[in-house]
Scaffold this motif. Structure first.
Motif, mmCIF file in Angstrom:
data_model
loop_
_atom_site.group_PDB
_atom_site.id
_atom_site.type_symbol
_atom_site.label_atom_id
_atom_site.label_comp_id
_atom_site.label_asym_id
_atom_site.label_seq_id
_atom_site.Cartn_x
_atom_site.Cartn_y
_atom_site.Cartn_z
ATOM 1 N N ASP A 36 -9.375 -9.368 -1.254
ATOM 2 C CA ASP A 36 -8.783 -8.906 -2.509
ATOM 3 C C ASP A 36 -7.340 -9.370 -2.650
ATOM 4 O OD1 ASP A 36 -11.163 -7.647 -3.251
ATOM 5 O OD2 ASP A 36 -10.588 -5.758 -2.314
ATOM 6 N N LEU A 37 -6.613 -9.385 -1.552
ATOM 7 C CA LEU A 37 -5.235 -9.873 -1.566
ATOM 8 C C LEU A 37 -5.200 -11.342 -1.992
ATOM 9 C CD1 LEU A 37 -2.191 -9.561 -0.849
ATOM 10 C CD2 LEU A 37 -2.821 -10.174 1.508
ATOM 11 N N ALA A 77 -1.022 -6.702 -5.010
ATOM 12 C CA ALA A 77 -1.039 -7.503 -3.780
ATOM 13 C C ALA A 77 -0.179 -6.842 -2.707
ATOM 14 C CB ALA A 77 -0.551 -8.925 -4.069
ATOM 15 N N ASP A 78 0.972 -6.350 -3.087
ATOM 16 C CA ASP A 78 1.857 -5.683 -2.137
ATOM 17 C C ASP A 78 1.194 -4.443 -1.553
ATOM 18 O OD1 ASP A 78 4.545 -5.551 -0.905
ATOM 19 O OD2 ASP A 78 4.701 -3.680 -2.055
ATOM 20 N N GLU A 79 0.547 -3.648 -2.400
ATOM 21 C CA GLU A 79 -0.138 -2.438 -1.931
ATOM 22 C C GLU A 79 -1.294 -2.780 -0.995
ATOM 23 O OE1 GLU A 79 -1.162 -0.396 -5.532
ATOM 24 O OE2 GLU A 79 0.911 0.158 -5.949
ATOM 25 N N ILE A 92 -2.906 -11.903 4.996
ATOM 26 C CA ILE A 92 -2.784 -13.347 4.814
ATOM 27 C C ILE A 92 -1.527 -13.574 3.989
ATOM 28 C CG2 ILE A 92 -3.803 -15.395 3.765
ATOM 29 C CD1 ILE A 92 -6.555 -14.100 4.218
ATOM 30 N N ALA A 93 -0.647 -14.450 4.467
ATOM 31 C CA ALA A 93 0.634 -14.624 3.798
ATOM 32 C C ALA A 93 0.993 -16.086 3.560
ATOM 33 C CB ALA A 93 1.746 -13.948 4.623
ATOM 34 N N GLU A 100 -7.611 -20.599 0.296
ATOM 35 C CA GLU A 100 -8.856 -20.832 1.040
ATOM 36 C C GLU A 100 -9.689 -19.558 1.158
ATOM 37 O OE1 GLU A 100 -7.170 -24.348 4.035
ATOM 38 O OE2 GLU A 100 -7.399 -22.300 4.784
ATOM 39 N N HIS A 101 -9.026 -18.421 1.319
ATOM 40 C CA HIS A 101 -9.709 -17.146 1.544
ATOM 41 C C HIS A 101 -10.161 -16.478 0.245
ATOM 42 C CE1 HIS A 101 -10.740 -14.054 4.494
ATOM 43 N NE2 HIS A 101 -10.370 -13.154 3.600
ATOM 44 N N ALA A 102 -9.574 -16.916 -0.864
ATOM 45 C CA ALA A 102 -9.871 -16.276 -2.144
ATOM 46 C C ALA A 102 -11.288 -16.603 -2.604
ATOM 47 C CB ALA A 102 -8.869 -16.725 -3.204
ATOM 48 N N PRO A 103 -12.009 -15.600 -3.112
ATOM 49 C CA PRO A 103 -13.345 -15.834 -3.645
ATOM 50 C C PRO A 103 -13.321 -16.322 -5.103
ATOM 51 C CG PRO A 103 -12.844 -13.519 -3.751
ATOM 52 C CD PRO A 103 -11.664 -14.187 -3.084
#
Length: 181
Positions: A36-37, A77-79, A92-93, A100-103
């Motif tokens: 989700d981030l 994103a911060d939460e 992930i920062a 790459e990790h985003a769906p």
């Protein structure tokens, strides 16, 4: 560049946490939150792109809305990152790793008309909404009610912003005119 050589926690690992969420359960929640981030940061950057490039008769209203929506995404994103760190994970920062990790898939670097841009945003919002709903259920089923509550709160905001975009895309908005040279 830092000369520090000591790694406090390796990226991608989950350690024991003071919130007493079992590590095996925390690992599942951390994976979900990082997904989700990552999706939220892709959305954030796309919203900012559209905020910078919007033109036309409704420029000001859409420009302000997109700025606010990007702010909402940044706050979410911060939460998400703070919660996954609290349960022993590492957010992930890194920009490349986030994408790459985003769906979800960003639209690319080209600038499109605002209707196309908003349609692309709405597609990402829809994917994020589905993911958040799945992750609320996951966290609830794992007994992580605080994460489930956080995700519900983010979901409400995401759905509200998506609903506003849907209104901008109605037939009686975003006047289409011919470009003059």
């Amino acid at each position: 560049m830092s000369t520090q050589k000591t790694v406090r926690q390796e990226a991608g690992t989950v350690e024991d946490n003071e919130l007493r969420l079992e590590t095996a359960k925390a690992e599942q929640v951390v994976e979900a939150l990082n997904t989700d981030l990552a999706a939220t940061y892709v959305l954030y950057h796309q919203l900012k792109k559209h905020h910078w490039n919007v033109e036309g008769a409704e420029f000001n209203d859409i420009h302000v809305f997109l700025g606010d929506a990007a702010g909402n995404a940044e706050e979410a994103a911060d939460e998400l990152a703070e919660r996954l760190q609290a349960i022993g994970g590492t957010p992930i920062a890194n920009g490349k790793r986030l994408e790459e990790h985003a769906p979800v898939e960003p639209e690319g670097e080209d600038v499109y008309d605002i209707r196309t841009s908003l349609e692309n945003d709405l597609d990402i919002y829809g994917d994020i909404i589905e993911s958040l709903r799945d992750h609320v259920e996951l966290a609830t089923n794992l007994g992580d009610h605080a994460t489930a509550q956080l995700l519900r709160e983010i979901l409400v905001e995401v759905e509200e912003d998506a609903h506003h975009i849907d209104h901008y895309l109605e037939d009686d908005t975003l006047v289409v005119g011919e470009a003059t040279n």
